[in-house]
Design a protein around this motif. Structure first.
Motif, PDB file in Angstrom:
ATOM      1  N   ALA A  33      10.140  18.709 -23.930  1.00 39.32           N
ATOM      2  CA  ALA A  33      11.129  19.656 -24.457  1.00 39.32           C
ATOM      3  C   ALA A  33      12.267  18.866 -25.066  1.00 39.32           C
ATOM      4  O   ALA A  33      12.587  17.768 -24.589  1.00 39.32           O
ATOM      5  N   TYR A  34      12.878  19.432 -26.108  1.00 38.41           N
ATOM      6  CA  TYR A  34      13.952  18.748 -26.814  1.00 38.41           C
ATOM      7  C   TYR A  34      15.088  19.717 -27.125  1.00 38.41           C
ATOM      8  O   TYR A  34      14.854  20.897 -27.381  1.00 38.41           O
ATOM      9  N   ALA A  35      16.290  19.174 -27.151  1.00 37.67           N
ATOM     10  CA  ALA A  35      17.411  19.945 -27.678  1.00 37.67           C
ATOM     11  C   ALA A  35      17.219  20.108 -29.179  1.00 37.67           C
ATOM     12  O   ALA A  35      16.654  19.225 -29.846  1.00 37.67           O
ATOM     13  N   THR A  71      12.015  11.048 -29.520  1.00 41.32           N
ATOM     14  CA  THR A  71      10.745  11.244 -28.829  1.00 41.32           C
ATOM     15  C   THR A  71      10.848  10.699 -27.410  1.00 41.32           C
ATOM     16  O   THR A  71      11.219   9.533 -27.218  1.00 41.32           O
ATOM     17  N   ILE A  72      10.523  11.528 -26.449  1.00 39.90           N
ATOM     18  CA  ILE A  72      10.491  11.092 -25.056  1.00 39.90           C
ATOM     19  C   ILE A  72       9.061  10.769 -24.670  1.00 39.90           C
ATOM     20  O   ILE A  72       8.113  11.431 -25.097  1.00 39.90           O
ATOM     21  N   SER A  73       8.898   9.716 -23.869  1.00 43.24           N
ATOM     22  CA  SER A  73       7.574   9.330 -23.389  1.00 43.24           C
ATOM     23  C   SER A  73       7.737   8.653 -22.033  1.00 43.24           C
ATOM     24  O   SER A  73       8.849   8.351 -21.613  1.00 43.24           O
ATOM     25  N   ARG A  74       6.616   8.446 -21.370  1.00 39.45           N
ATOM     26  CA  ARG A  74       6.677   7.788 -20.064  1.00 39.45           C
ATOM     27  C   ARG A  74       5.437   6.951 -19.844  1.00 39.45           C
ATOM     28  O   ARG A  74       4.366   7.230 -20.397  1.00 39.45           O
ATOM     29  N   TYR A 123      10.991   6.585 -21.553  1.00 42.76           N
ATOM     30  CA  TYR A 123      11.599   6.075 -22.771  1.00 42.76           C
ATOM     31  C   TYR A 123      12.183   7.213 -23.599  1.00 42.76           C
ATOM     32  O   TYR A 123      11.742   8.362 -23.518  1.00 42.76           O
ATOM     33  N   LEU A 124      13.151   6.858 -24.429  1.00 47.24           N
ATOM     34  CA  LEU A 124      13.652   7.787 -25.432  1.00 47.24           C
ATOM     35  C   LEU A 124      13.768   7.014 -26.739  1.00 47.24           C
ATOM     36  O   LEU A 124      14.641   6.151 -26.885  1.00 47.24           O
ATOM     37  N   GLN A 125      12.844   7.282 -27.654  1.00 44.93           N
ATOM     38  CA  GLN A 125      12.888   6.677 -28.983  1.00 44.93           C
ATOM     39  C   GLN A 125      13.779   7.539 -29.855  1.00 44.93           C
ATOM     40  O   GLN A 125      13.517   8.742 -30.019  1.00 44.93           O
TER      41      GLN A 125
END
Length: 120
Positions: free
Chosen positions: A59-61, A69-72, A80-82
Motif C-alpha cells: 500500500a502507498y500514500a 517502491t517498498i520491498s522486503r 527497503y524503500l526505493q
C-alpha cells in the motif's frame, strides 16, 4: 520484540533517487507487516508505504504512489524503500515500523529514523 534500524538517508537533488533500508533484529521478522512513515519539521508523522508479512500486499500514500517502491527480504530481515523522482516535499525523517495487524494504526515497533533531504 523487534528492534529496527534505518539507514540510507542523505541529501539528494530533486529528481534523484535513494534507497532506504530497515534492518530488524529477532527471529520473527517474517511474521510482521512492515511500514514506512515520514515526519517533516512542524508536521505530523504520515504514512508512506506498507508491505505485508510475505510481500504479497503493498500500500502507498497517494503522494508517493508511482515513485516509491517498498520491498522486503525476509532472509535478510530487511525492508527497503526505493525512492525515485524525489521532490523537495519528500524531505523528512523517515521511520520504519512493524505491525502484527494490517493497517496504518497497527504499528507496535518503531526505528529511530533516517533523514532524507531533497534540494531543489
Amino acid at each position: 520484540q523487534v528492534q529496527l534500524v534505518e539507514s540510507g538517508g542523505g541529501l539528494v537533488q530533486a529528481g534523484g533517487s535513494l534507497r532506504l533500508s530497515c534492518a530488524a533484529s529477532g527471529r520473527t521478522f517474517s511474521s510482521y507487516n512492515m511500514g514506512w512513515f515520514r515526519q517533516a519539521p512542524g508536521k505530523e508523522r504520515d504514512f508512506v508505504a506498507a508491505i505485508s508479512w510475505n510481500g504479497g500486499r503493498t500500500a502507498y500514500a497517494d503522494s508517493v504512489n508511482g515513485r516509491f517502491t517498498i520491498s522486503r527480504d525476509n532472509a535478510k530481515n530487511t525492508v527497503y524503500l526505493q525512492m525515485n523522482s524525489l521532490k523537495p516535499e519528500d524531505t523528512a525523517l523517515y521511520y520504519c515500523a512493524a505491525a502484527r495487524e494490517w493497517g496504518p494504526s497497527s504499528y507496535d515497533y518503531w526505528g529511530q529514523g533516517t533523514q532524507v533531504t531533497v534540494s531543489s
